[in-house]
Design a protein around this motif. Structure first.
Motif, PDB file in Angstrom:
ATOM      1  N   ARG A   1       0.829  -1.198   0.000  1.00  0.00           N
ATOM      2  CA  ARG A   1       0.000   0.000   0.000  1.00  0.00           C
ATOM      3  C   ARG A   1       0.871   1.259   0.000  1.00  0.00           C
ATOM      4  NH1 ARG A   1      -2.955  -0.289   4.820  1.00  0.00           N
ATOM      5  NH2 ARG A   1      -3.347  -2.430   4.270  1.00  0.00           N
ATOM      6  N   ALA A   2       1.942   1.246   0.792  1.00  0.00           N
ATOM      7  CA  ALA A   2       2.823   2.408   0.908  1.00  0.00           C
ATOM      8  C   ALA A   2       3.590   2.678  -0.383  1.00  0.00           C
ATOM      9  CB  ALA A   2       3.804   2.211   2.061  1.00  0.00           C
ATOM     10  N   THR A   3       3.958   1.614  -1.090  1.00  0.00           N
ATOM     11  CA  THR A   3       4.735   1.774  -2.326  1.00  0.00           C
ATOM     12  C   THR A   3       3.871   1.697  -3.570  1.00  0.00           C
ATOM     13  OG1 THR A   3       5.218  -0.595  -2.422  1.00  0.00           O
ATOM     14  CG2 THR A   3       6.808   0.806  -1.267  1.00  0.00           C
ATOM     15  N   ASP A   4       2.575   1.576  -3.387  1.00  0.00           N
ATOM     16  CA  ASP A   4       1.610   1.450  -4.487  1.00  0.00           C
ATOM     17  C   ASP A   4       1.920   0.235  -5.363  1.00  0.00           C
ATOM     18  OD1 ASP A   4      -0.770   2.326  -5.641  1.00  0.00           O
ATOM     19  OD2 ASP A   4       0.292   3.437  -7.209  1.00  0.00           O
ATOM     20  N   ASP A   5       2.327  -0.857  -4.707  1.00  0.00           N
ATOM     21  CA  ASP A   5       2.628  -2.114  -5.386  1.00  0.00           C
ATOM     22  C   ASP A   5       1.445  -3.055  -5.168  1.00  0.00           C
ATOM     23  OD1 ASP A   5       3.551  -4.588  -6.263  1.00  0.00           O
ATOM     24  OD2 ASP A   5       5.534  -4.349  -5.366  1.00  0.00           O
ATOM     25  N   LYS A   6       0.589  -3.135  -6.167  1.00  0.00           N
ATOM     26  CA  LYS A   6      -0.644  -3.923  -6.049  1.00  0.00           C
ATOM     27  C   LYS A   6      -0.354  -5.415  -5.870  1.00  0.00           C
ATOM     28  CE  LYS A   6      -3.386  -0.407  -6.806  1.00  0.00           C
ATOM     29  NZ  LYS A   6      -3.981   0.270  -5.706  1.00  0.00           N
ATOM     30  N   ASP A   7       0.715  -5.910  -6.524  1.00  0.00           N
ATOM     31  CA  ASP A   7       1.056  -7.327  -6.405  1.00  0.00           C
ATOM     32  C   ASP A   7       1.476  -7.683  -4.986  1.00  0.00           C
ATOM     33  OD1 ASP A   7       0.511  -7.839  -9.091  1.00  0.00           O
ATOM     34  OD2 ASP A   7       2.587  -7.460  -9.707  1.00  0.00           O
ATOM     35  N   LEU A   8       2.296  -6.843  -4.383  1.00  0.00           N
ATOM     36  CA  LEU A   8       2.748  -7.090  -3.010  1.00  0.00           C
ATOM     37  C   LEU A   8       1.574  -6.992  -2.040  1.00  0.00           C
ATOM     38  CD1 LEU A   8       5.143  -7.686  -1.157  1.00  0.00           C
ATOM     39  CD2 LEU A   8       5.526  -5.219  -0.987  1.00  0.00           C
ATOM     40  N   GLN A   9       0.701  -6.051  -2.284  1.00  0.00           N
ATOM     41  CA  GLN A   9      -0.486  -5.888  -1.439  1.00  0.00           C
ATOM     42  C   GLN A   9      -1.372  -7.134  -1.528  1.00  0.00           C
ATOM     43  OE1 GLN A   9      -2.606  -2.297  -2.334  1.00  0.00           O
ATOM     44  NE2 GLN A   9      -4.035  -2.521  -0.659  1.00  0.00           N
ATOM     45  N   ALA A  10      -1.578  -7.632  -2.731  1.00  0.00           N
ATOM     46  CA  ALA A  10      -2.401  -8.835  -2.910  1.00  0.00           C
ATOM     47  C   ALA A  10      -1.738 -10.054  -2.282  1.00  0.00           C
ATOM     48  CB  ALA A  10      -2.645  -9.079  -4.399  1.00  0.00           C
ATOM     49  N   GLU A  11      -0.414 -10.145  -2.396  1.00  0.00           N
ATOM     50  CA  GLU A  11       0.318 -11.258  -1.784  1.00  0.00           C
ATOM     51  C   GLU A  11       0.155 -11.230  -0.264  1.00  0.00           C
ATOM     52  OE1 GLU A  11       4.910 -12.811  -1.422  1.00  0.00           O
ATOM     53  OE2 GLU A  11       4.347 -11.608  -3.173  1.00  0.00           O
ATOM     54  N   GLY A  12       0.204 -10.044   0.303  1.00  0.00           N
ATOM     55  CA  GLY A  12       0.020  -9.897   1.743  1.00  0.00           C
ATOM     56  C   GLY A  12      -1.372 -10.323   2.178  1.00  0.00           C
ATOM     57  N   GLN A  13      -2.373  -9.952   1.404  1.00  0.00           N
ATOM     58  CA  GLN A  13      -3.741 -10.344   1.729  1.00  0.00           C
ATOM     59  C   GLN A  13      -3.900 -11.859   1.634  1.00  0.00           C
ATOM     60  OE1 GLN A  13      -5.889  -7.946  -1.101  1.00  0.00           O
ATOM     61  NE2 GLN A  13      -6.086  -6.229   0.329  1.00  0.00           N
ATOM     62  N   ALA A  14      -3.255 -12.460   0.629  1.00  0.00           N
ATOM     63  CA  ALA A  14      -3.323 -13.917   0.477  1.00  0.00           C
ATOM     64  C   ALA A  14      -2.651 -14.623   1.649  1.00  0.00           C
ATOM     65  CB  ALA A  14      -2.672 -14.334  -0.840  1.00  0.00           C
ATOM     66  N   ASP A  15      -1.502 -14.099   2.093  1.00  0.00           N
ATOM     67  CA  ASP A  15      -0.804 -14.694   3.236  1.00  0.00           C
ATOM     68  C   ASP A  15      -1.659 -14.623   4.500  1.00  0.00           C
ATOM     69  OD1 ASP A  15       1.357 -15.258   1.641  1.00  0.00           O
ATOM     70  OD2 ASP A  15       2.646 -13.680   2.465  1.00  0.00           O
ATOM     71  N   GLN A  16      -2.345 -13.504   4.689  1.00  0.00           N
ATOM     72  CA  GLN A  16      -3.213 -13.356   5.853  1.00  0.00           C
ATOM     73  C   GLN A  16      -4.348 -14.375   5.799  1.00  0.00           C
ATOM     74  OE1 GLN A  16      -4.351  -9.251   7.038  1.00  0.00           O
ATOM     75  NE2 GLN A  16      -2.995  -8.661   5.360  1.00  0.00           N
ATOM     76  N   ALA A  17      -4.948 -14.530   4.638  1.00  0.00           N
ATOM     77  CA  ALA A  17      -6.054 -15.476   4.494  1.00  0.00           C
ATOM     78  C   ALA A  17      -5.577 -16.905   4.732  1.00  0.00           C
ATOM     79  CB  ALA A  17      -6.678 -15.345   3.110  1.00  0.00           C
TER      80      ALA A  17
END
Length: 56
Positions: free
Chosen positions: A24-40
């Motif tokens: 979110r901070a770096t506006d990297d959508k792929d990293l953000q989605a990866e983080g959400q997947a890891d949380q799930a």
């Protein structure tokens, strides 16, 4: 649920939160989605362990 499994799942969840925040901070959508997947994934593993505990 063993304490070790619970800790590993929580670490995975927290790591996902960090990845999501960094994305979110770096506006990297792929990293953000990866983080959400890891949380799930961490949450699902915890739920699975709880179900196993119920049937012990």
């Amino acid at each position: 649920m063993s304490g070790m499994d619970k800790a590993k799942n929580k670490v995975e969840e927290l790591g996902g939160q960090g990845k999501e925040a960094a994305g979110r901070a770096t506006d990297d959508k792929d990293l953000q989605a990866e983080g959400q997947a890891d949380q799930a994934k961490g949450g699902l593993k915890q739920a699975g362990e709880k179900v196993k505990d119920v049937f012990k």
